[in-house]
Motif scaffolding. Structure first.
Motif, PDB file in Angstrom:
ATOM      1  N   TRP A 214       0.811  -1.250   0.136  1.00  0.00           N
ATOM      2  CA  TRP A 214      -0.161   0.004   0.019  1.00  0.00           C
ATOM      3  C   TRP A 214       0.772   1.402  -0.080  1.00  0.00           C
ATOM      4  O   TRP A 214       1.917   1.175   0.610  1.00  0.00           O
ATOM      5  N   HIS A 235       0.326   2.267  -9.065  1.00  0.00           N
ATOM      6  CA  HIS A 235      -0.464   1.295  -9.772  1.00  0.00           C
ATOM      7  C   HIS A 235       0.298   0.256 -10.696  1.00  0.00           C
ATOM      8  O   HIS A 235       0.270  -0.874 -10.385  1.00  0.00           O
ATOM      9  N   GLN A 240      -1.270  -0.777  -4.055  1.00  0.00           N
ATOM     10  CA  GLN A 240      -2.714  -0.164  -3.907  1.00  0.00           C
ATOM     11  C   GLN A 240      -2.470   1.079  -3.124  1.00  0.00           C
ATOM     12  O   GLN A 240      -1.776   1.514  -2.271  1.00  0.00           O
ATOM     13  N   ASP A 254      -9.492   8.952  -9.416  1.00  0.00           N
ATOM     14  CA  ASP A 254      -9.650   7.814 -10.322  1.00  0.00           C
ATOM     15  C   ASP A 254      -8.427   6.944 -10.163  1.00  0.00           C
ATOM     16  O   ASP A 254      -8.723   5.628 -10.485  1.00  0.00           O
ATOM     17  N   GLU A 255      -7.218   7.356  -9.758  1.00  0.00           N
ATOM     18  CA  GLU A 255      -6.118   6.541  -9.630  1.00  0.00           C
ATOM     19  C   GLU A 255      -6.065   5.939  -8.405  1.00  0.00           C
ATOM     20  O   GLU A 255      -5.196   5.016  -8.085  1.00  0.00           O
ATOM     21  N   ALA A 256      -6.894   6.336  -7.279  1.00  0.00           N
ATOM     22  CA  ALA A 256      -6.703   5.735  -5.965  1.00  0.00           C
ATOM     23  C   ALA A 256      -7.655   4.631  -5.828  1.00  0.00           C
ATOM     24  O   ALA A 256      -8.697   4.287  -6.569  1.00  0.00           O
ATOM     25  N   ASP A 257      -7.330   3.643  -5.012  1.00  0.00           N
ATOM     26  CA  ASP A 257      -8.111   2.379  -4.667  1.00  0.00           C
ATOM     27  C   ASP A 257      -9.262   2.616  -3.872  1.00  0.00           C
ATOM     28  O   ASP A 257     -10.331   2.094  -3.783  1.00  0.00           O
ATOM     29  N   VAL A 258      -8.929   3.646  -2.649  1.00  0.00           N
ATOM     30  CA  VAL A 258      -9.784   4.044  -1.888  1.00  0.00           C
ATOM     31  C   VAL A 258      -9.339   5.473  -1.392  1.00  0.00           C
ATOM     32  O   VAL A 258      -8.142   5.934  -1.567  1.00  0.00           O
ATOM     33  N   SER A 259     -10.267   6.482  -1.417  1.00  0.00           N
ATOM     34  CA  SER A 259     -10.047   7.666  -1.130  1.00  0.00           C
ATOM     35  C   SER A 259     -10.946   8.441  -0.133  1.00  0.00           C
ATOM     36  O   SER A 259     -11.896   7.854   0.035  1.00  0.00           O
TER      37      SER A 259
END
Length: 315
Positions: A214, A235, A240, A254-259
């Motif tokens: 992560w 990525h 992640q 858009d590029e984050a797995d969770v924001s």
């Protein structure tokens, strides 16, 4: 502020500096026409789409509150997208939403100051208004924390990632440094990345090769192109991404797995970050709760070292 054709477009900091009245200790309410008349004059000239007219109508009806909303909150209140708000700001002659908001805030302060029976808090000076805006950001964050499951889940994931990479570029460096400094007390391998370009590329690849899973990234206004590039590199390397930002939509998200989106203070020339810091502390708390035995052992070891080498003054 972006009205004159061909004139240089001011940065958000320039716009705020021009609009602030800090040194006098007083607000600078709009003089002249009544607030509603100023708003109608502002919005009636341009040719607005139906969606843009909805935004204009909401601002007219809720000026004293709406003038202090973030672009995210305004979009949600009106029921439109953030890009729609940005296009609306351009349609009425501003360089962007921050510049439009500065104008709206000036009009709103004039409306508050002219209202009979206005409490003293409503006519506060610029510094007090900045604190009020941060209080609102914290209240919004408190509502988000009503369901802490996502914070807990991500905190556990960050705790398990060894190494854990923390990324913050340009204005976001200070937030990343705060998180990394605290995380090192409870996590065995925290790697801080505060330089973009190939330096960030190398650090992210090495983190993944070492077993990291992560990256926690910070993306505050003005959002840096090199932050977006770094997230894409992360990525591509198989990491992640958890992102703390002020946006709910956009390329970084858009590029984050969770924001996690939370407001920043934007009343002064430079932003303030009360809510992002509290959100960071909440993630740190979730990391400590994820492995309490490791946390306790590492904190005790650190205290012994700190005492031995006299890191801190005796209060």
């Amino acid at each position: 502020m972006g009205h004159e054709g061909g004139a240089p477009v001011p940065s958000p900091q320039q716009a705020r500096a021009q609009a602030s009245a800090i040194t006098s200790g007083k607000t600078a309410p709009e003089a002249g026409a009544a607030p509603m008349s100023q708003l109608r004059e502002l919005f009636d000239g341009p040719r607005l789409s139906p969606g843009q007219r909805r935004i204009a109508q909401y601002l007219i009806e809720h000026i004293t509150e709406a003038a202090f909303l973030s672009i995210t909150d305004l979009a949600e209140r009106v029921g439109v997208s953030q890009p729609s708000v940005t296009r609306f700001a351009a349609a009425v002659g501003f360089s962007g939403y921050p510049a439009l908001r500065e104008k709206l805030q000036s009009i709103a302060l004039g409306a508050l100051g002219s209202a009979p029976g206005t409490p003293a808090e409503a006519t506060s000076n610029e510094l007090q208004a900045a604190v009020d805006a941060e209080i609102e950001n914290l209240e919004n964050l408190r509502r988000d924390f009503a369901d802490p499951d996502e914070v807990i889940r991500v905190g556990r994931a960050l705790s398990k990632s060894t190494p854990l990479t923390v990324l913050g570029l340009r204005i976001s460096v200070s937030l990343a440094e705060y998180f990394a400094y605290a995380a090192r007390r409870i996590h065995p391998d925290v790697r801080l990345v505060t330089r973009g370009g190939t330096v960030a590329y190398d650090a992210l690849l090495q983190s993944r090769e070492a077993g990291g899973t992560w990256v926690l990234a910070f993306g505050m206004p003005r959002h840096a192109q090199e932050t977006l590039t770094a997230l894409r590199v992360a990525h591509s390397a198989g990491l992640q991404v958890a992102l703390i930002t002020d946006l709910r939509l956009g390329p970084l998200v858009d590029e984050a797995d969770v924001s996690f989106a939370t407001g920043t203070g934007s009343r002064l020339v430079f932003d303030s970050y009360a809510a992002p810091v509290v959100l960071s502390a909440a993630l740190l708390q979730a990391m400590t709760d994820a492995d309490p035995e490791r946390t306790q052992a590492r904190l005790e070891e650190y205290e012994q070292v700190a005492e031995q080498h006299q890191f801190f003054l005796k209060d």
